[in-house]
Design a protein around this motif. Structure first.
Motif, mmCIF file in Angstrom:
data_model
loop_
_atom_site.group_PDB
_atom_site.id
_atom_site.type_symbol
_atom_site.label_atom_id
_atom_site.label_comp_id
_atom_site.label_asym_id
_atom_site.label_seq_id
_atom_site.Cartn_x
_atom_site.Cartn_y
_atom_site.Cartn_z
ATOM 1 N N GLN A 518 0.820 -1.203 0.000
ATOM 2 C CA GLN A 518 0.000 0.000 0.000
ATOM 3 C C GLN A 518 0.859 1.261 0.000
ATOM 4 O O GLN A 518 0.563 2.237 -0.698
ATOM 5 N N VAL A 519 1.954 1.239 0.754
ATOM 6 C CA VAL A 519 2.877 2.373 0.771
ATOM 7 C C VAL A 519 3.507 2.566 -0.615
ATOM 8 O O VAL A 519 3.605 3.683 -1.129
ATOM 9 N N LEU A 520 3.921 1.459 -1.239
ATOM 10 C CA LEU A 520 4.551 1.533 -2.560
ATOM 11 C C LEU A 520 3.582 2.061 -3.625
ATOM 12 O O LEU A 520 3.962 2.893 -4.463
ATOM 13 N N VAL A 521 2.337 1.577 -3.595
ATOM 14 C CA VAL A 521 1.357 2.011 -4.603
ATOM 15 C C VAL A 521 1.047 3.502 -4.450
ATOM 16 O O VAL A 521 0.973 4.235 -5.446
ATOM 17 N N ILE A 522 0.878 3.957 -3.221
ATOM 18 C CA ILE A 522 0.644 5.390 -2.998
ATOM 19 C C ILE A 522 1.848 6.187 -3.500
ATOM 20 O O ILE A 522 1.701 7.245 -4.134
ATOM 21 N N GLY A 523 3.055 5.664 -3.251
ATOM 22 C CA GLY A 523 4.265 6.322 -3.750
ATOM 23 C C GLY A 523 4.301 6.386 -5.265
ATOM 24 O O GLY A 523 4.625 7.433 -5.849
ATOM 25 N N LEU A 524 3.933 5.288 -5.932
ATOM 26 C CA LEU A 524 3.904 5.253 -7.399
ATOM 27 C C LEU A 524 2.884 6.249 -7.945
ATOM 28 O O LEU A 524 3.125 6.903 -8.965
ATOM 29 N N PHE A 525 1.744 6.351 -7.275
ATOM 30 C CA PHE A 525 0.717 7.298 -7.721
ATOM 31 C C PHE A 525 1.255 8.727 -7.694
ATOM 32 O O PHE A 525 1.077 9.493 -8.658
ATOM 33 N N LEU A 538 -4.913 3.216 -14.195
ATOM 34 C CA LEU A 538 -5.490 1.880 -14.391
ATOM 35 C C LEU A 538 -4.471 0.777 -14.130
ATOM 36 O O LEU A 538 -4.800 -0.299 -13.626
ATOM 37 N N TRP A 539 -3.206 1.042 -14.459
ATOM 38 C CA TRP A 539 -2.168 0.032 -14.287
ATOM 39 C C TRP A 539 -1.812 -0.178 -12.824
ATOM 40 O O TRP A 539 -1.191 -1.191 -12.477
ATOM 41 N N LEU A 540 -2.199 0.751 -11.936
ATOM 42 C CA LEU A 540 -1.944 0.566 -10.507
ATOM 43 C C LEU A 540 -2.654 -0.678 -9.971
ATOM 44 O O LEU A 540 -2.179 -1.315 -9.026
ATOM 45 N N ASN A 541 -3.794 -1.028 -10.584
ATOM 46 C CA ASN A 541 -4.526 -2.224 -10.138
ATOM 47 C C ASN A 541 -3.710 -3.485 -10.380
ATOM 48 O O ASN A 541 -3.589 -4.347 -9.492
#
Length: 566
Positions: A518-525, A538-541
């Motif tokens: 969750q930390v990594l995905v928020i960072g990528l966003f 969309l690719w975050l999913n």
């Protein structure tokens, strides 16, 4: 709005609220309140699932999306039928066999309490935000266009939903959503027919499509792997499939709709019905937006469809510059009309590069106007929405529909907001009651649990209204809701897939992996937001799902003696 419009609007909304409250009165136990007594037929499930997803944002933003960018947005839904098949084969049989009230109960059976609690909390965060946005979306647009008080609109929409959702629980949601979908379909079909009737007599539907095609609005499929293109066949099939799997398979606002089914078969048929109807429905709504674009090829369009934005720039030092751009737009419109008349008479619309060029120049003028609006807003210290995608369809409704039908279309928008929000509040209350309250308190009676569920529904309703009252503006509201979901959905889906298919992975590894992911995905966003990387939402999913599975498997491999339960 005329008196007849007010009568249609208020009458439609009150009938829905009163009917839902009356039909679902008397829920005496948790099963009745949270699962509707397991009495729903497949068509109720299918329509309820569609109504939950098709919020007011769908009917405000989607036509505006097509007006600006064409039909390509439909690719977003290409993964839906695939997801429905997987959910009917894997998710629904498992949930039905375990007799769960929420999707997250499965995670405790498979892993442990802390993993169940984490997944439930991730759902509550993203769905709580989304519930506020589904109230805020129609409120801010109707406020800007009609001059209604934004705060009052947020409260009215929220309170109407709270009344029947608190009163009747899941059954009230399901019962009202069937009728809301009838209102929604009726309104959109009438709008589509009226648009076609308002086109010049010599412009048939086929010629209208050719005009749209010559302007680049009919490009449905994009097979490129260019990440600068947000909507492609591949992002829809890959990212979209993972988003839909997570949304329909692990998001309690959707899971609760089919958990109310009378039998396993009714649940599965209802979901397949949704899978078959949803893509054509979105295609049709986008087509409405394309026809609005064609309509404005023959009728003067405002430079910006948001009247509040226009008012701000017209009262600033940039007013003369804005008026100059309007004059250029009017000259361009006359040139475009003459060209289209010539193309129609010669039956040569289809491949007109000149028409595409004129529409491109028109978009350039609209872009220049948005820049002036933003400067005016900054100068006056006013937050203003210069991007008018969400205002296109409501502007058409208010300026071109006859008396009575304006009220009906506004009822469509508010019904959609109510249907989606009611599902979200119902699911938020169910998850809070079953996954947090019941699991972490002493044994409660059925009466106490129903009472707690109602209080949690009321509480989440108040929170949603609060979020709506402080919500920020966004480029496009339908994208905002999907962005919020994409930040969390991939991680949650990965947790469930680990439970389904990776039997060697245990609870501690999954819990730790989910927190890291969750930390990594928020960072990528945020890296994408600041253009440090190029990764459309969309690719975050897909990325979130892959990361949590990879990390969990690695952690379990490094700690093979970790127990399944903690």
């Amino acid at each position: 709005m005329q008196t007849l419009d007010w009568i249609v609007l208020i009458g439609t909304l009150l009938l829905i609220v009163i009917y839902g409250t009356y039909q679902s009165r008397g829920s005496k136990n948790v099963k009745d309140y949270l699962k509707g007594g397991n009495t729903s037929k497949w068509w109720t499930i299918g329509l309820s699932v569609m109504a939950t997803q098709a919020s007011a944002i769908t009917f405000l933003s989607t036509p505006g999306q097509a007006f600006n960018d064409g039909m390509g947005f439909v690719q977003f839904y290409f993964g839906l039928p695939i997801a429905m098949v997987v959910i009917c084969m894997v998710f629904i049989p498992l949930y039905h066999r375990l007799k769960v009230y929420t999707a997250y109960e499965f995670l405790e059976n498979r892993f442990d309490l802390k993993t169940r609690t984490l997944a439930a909390i991730l759902f509550l965060i993203q769905r709580g935000l989304a519930a506020g946005i589904t109230i805020f979306a129609p409120a801010i647009i109707l406020s800007a266009v009609l001059g209604w008080n934004l705060l009052l609109l947020n409260i009215i929409i929220g309170v109407l939903v709270i009344i029947y959702t608190v009163s009747g629980g899941t059954k009230a949601v399901n019962v009202t959503q069937k009728h809301q979908m009838v209102v929604i379909f009726t309104g959109m079909i009438i709008a589509f027919v009226i648009i076609l009737n308002k086109l010049p007599e010599d412009i048939t539907f086929t010629k209208a499509l050719e005009i749209a095609g010559a302007s680049g609005k009919m490009e449905v499929l994009d097979f490129s792997f260019d990440f600068n293109n947000r909507y492609t066949v591949w992002s829809g099939l890959i990212g979209g499939t993972f988003l839909m799997l997570s949304y329909f398979g692990t998001d309690q606002s959707q899971v609760q709709r089919y958990l109310s089914g009378k039998s396993l078969k009714e649940m599965q048929i209802g979901m397949m019905f949704n899978g078959l109807l949803k893509v054509p429905m979105q295609f049709f709504i986008l087509m409405v937006g394309v026809m609005v674009f064609v309509f404005y090829q023959f009728n003067n369009a405002p430079l910006n469809f948001n009247p509040a934005a226009t008012e701000i720039v017209q009262t600033s030092e940039f007013a003369q510059d804005y008026n100059d751009i309007q004059s250029q737009q009017e000259l361009l419109f006359k040139e475009k009309q003459a060209l289209i008349e010539s193309l129609v008479s010669n039956d040569d619309i289809r491949n007109s590069e000149k028409l595409a060029l004129l529409n491109f120049e028109n978009e350039k003028l609209r872009s220049d106007a948005r820049t002036l609006i933003e400067k005016a807003g900054t100068q006056q210290n006013i937050k203003v929405e210069s991007n008018d995608k969400d205002y296109v369809f409501i502007h058409f409704i208010l300026t071109n529909l006859p008396k009575g039908l304006i009220g009906l279309l506004l009822a469509v928008i508010l019904s959609a907001a109510m249907s989606s929000t009611s599902s979200e509040l119902n699911a938020l209350a169910s998850t809070t009651t079953m996954d947090l309250y019941k699991r972490n308190t002493s044994e409660k009676s059925e009466t106490e649990m129903v009472k707690a569920s109602k209080w949690f529904t009321l509480a989440w309703g108040m929170i949603a209204i609060g979020v709506a009252c402080v919500a920020n503006l966004a480029e496009n509201l339908i994208q905002l809701v999907n962005i919020i979901g994409s930040i969390f959905y991939g991680n949650v889906l990965g947790i469930f897939l680990l439970g389904f298919f990776f039997k060697f992975v245990k609870g501690n590894a999954v819990f730790t992996a989910a927190l890291i992911t969750q930390v990594l995905v928020i960072g990528l966003f945020f890296l994408n937001q600041y253009e440090i990387i190029n990764l459309p939402f969309l690719w975050l999913n897909f990325v979130g799902c892959a990361i949590v599975i990879a990390i969990a498997c690695l952690l379990q491999y490094l700690n093979p003696n970790t127990h399944a339960r903690a």
